[in-house]
Design a protein around this motif. Structure first.
Motif, short mmCIF file in Angstrom:
data_model
loop_
_atom_site.label_atom_id
_atom_site.label_comp_id
_atom_site.label_asym_id
_atom_site.label_seq_id
_atom_site.Cartn_x
_atom_site.Cartn_y
_atom_site.Cartn_z
N GLN A 47 -64.85 -65.47 -15.87
CA GLN A 47 -64.56 -66.87 -16.25
C GLN A 47 -63.85 -66.93 -17.60
O GLN A 47 -62.88 -67.68 -17.78
CB GLN A 47 -65.85 -67.69 -16.32
CG GLN A 47 -66.37 -68.09 -14.96
CD GLN A 47 -67.30 -69.32 -15.01
OE1 GLN A 47 -67.47 -69.94 -16.06
NE2 GLN A 47 -67.87 -69.65 -13.87
N THR A 69 -70.15 -69.87 -26.21
CA THR A 69 -71.51 -69.50 -25.83
C THR A 69 -71.65 -69.65 -24.33
O THR A 69 -71.27 -70.67 -23.76
CB THR A 69 -72.52 -70.43 -26.53
OG1 THR A 69 -72.24 -70.45 -27.93
CG2 THR A 69 -73.95 -69.94 -26.32
N ASP A 97 -70.17 -71.51 -16.59
CA ASP A 97 -71.01 -70.60 -17.37
C ASP A 97 -70.90 -70.90 -18.88
O ASP A 97 -71.66 -70.36 -19.67
CB ASP A 97 -70.62 -69.15 -17.11
CG ASP A 97 -71.14 -68.65 -15.77
OD1 ASP A 97 -71.95 -69.37 -15.15
OD2 ASP A 97 -70.74 -67.55 -15.34
N ILE A 98 -69.94 -71.73 -19.25
CA ILE A 98 -69.70 -72.02 -20.67
C ILE A 98 -70.58 -73.19 -21.10
O ILE A 98 -70.55 -74.25 -20.49
CB ILE A 98 -68.21 -72.35 -20.90
CG1 ILE A 98 -67.38 -71.08 -20.64
CG2 ILE A 98 -67.98 -72.89 -22.31
CD1 ILE A 98 -65.88 -71.31 -20.63
N VAL A 99 -71.40 -72.99 -22.14
CA VAL A 99 -72.26 -74.08 -22.59
C VAL A 99 -71.85 -74.64 -23.95
O VAL A 99 -72.20 -75.76 -24.30
CB VAL A 99 -73.76 -73.68 -22.63
CG1 VAL A 99 -74.28 -73.45 -21.22
CG2 VAL A 99 -74.00 -72.48 -23.50
N ASP A 100 -71.12 -73.85 -24.74
CA ASP A 100 -70.68 -74.38 -26.04
C ASP A 100 -69.42 -73.65 -26.50
O ASP A 100 -69.23 -72.47 -26.20
CB ASP A 100 -71.79 -74.20 -27.09
CG ASP A 100 -71.49 -74.98 -28.36
OD1 ASP A 100 -70.95 -76.11 -28.27
OD2 ASP A 100 -71.79 -74.47 -29.46
#
Lengths: 81, 81
Positions: B58, B45, A32-35
């Protein structure tokens, strides 16, 4: 009285350390982490009985002049109690 | 959705980096400052449309398992929007 100064790179500055943390987390399954962007903070304890206005001025000045590099970093100051 | 994870040494753990910053600030004339402890933070993010409950889980897990070392560090998670 305490203050916290949060220092991070400006949005426009690359943050390779944050990118590395981001890749590591993704490869560990945290999808779920994009940045991720990394920063640092300083928790500062001020002298008991210090003049609040003067102390605030010192912290603001220290943040701008010493703790952050205003060319590439931005900072945020937070005062507690 | 964004999250911030703040990581710092536990109170009982020495923080030589913070001590050095503190001495430097005092010698520069910021005499209202009596102690400094340094920490780091991660601004994370999350994927658009990620399930909020799952994303929170998470982040909490990543903070505990990866971003902080629970033996000597403590962490605090903050969720934005």
């Amino acid at each position: 009285m305490k203050a916290r100064v949060y220092v991070s790179y400006k949005e426009t500055v690359l943050d390779p350390q944050g990118k590395t943390v981001c890749s590591a987390l993704q490869s560990l399954g945290y999808t779920d982490i994009v940045d991720v962007r990394q920063g640092k903070f300083f928790e500062i304890t001020l002298k008991d009985g210090a003049d609040p206005a003067g102390a605030r001025k010192q912290i603001e000045e220290a943040a701008h002049e010493v703790l952050a590099n205003p060319v590439i970093e931005e900072y945020r100051v937070e005062f507690l109690d």
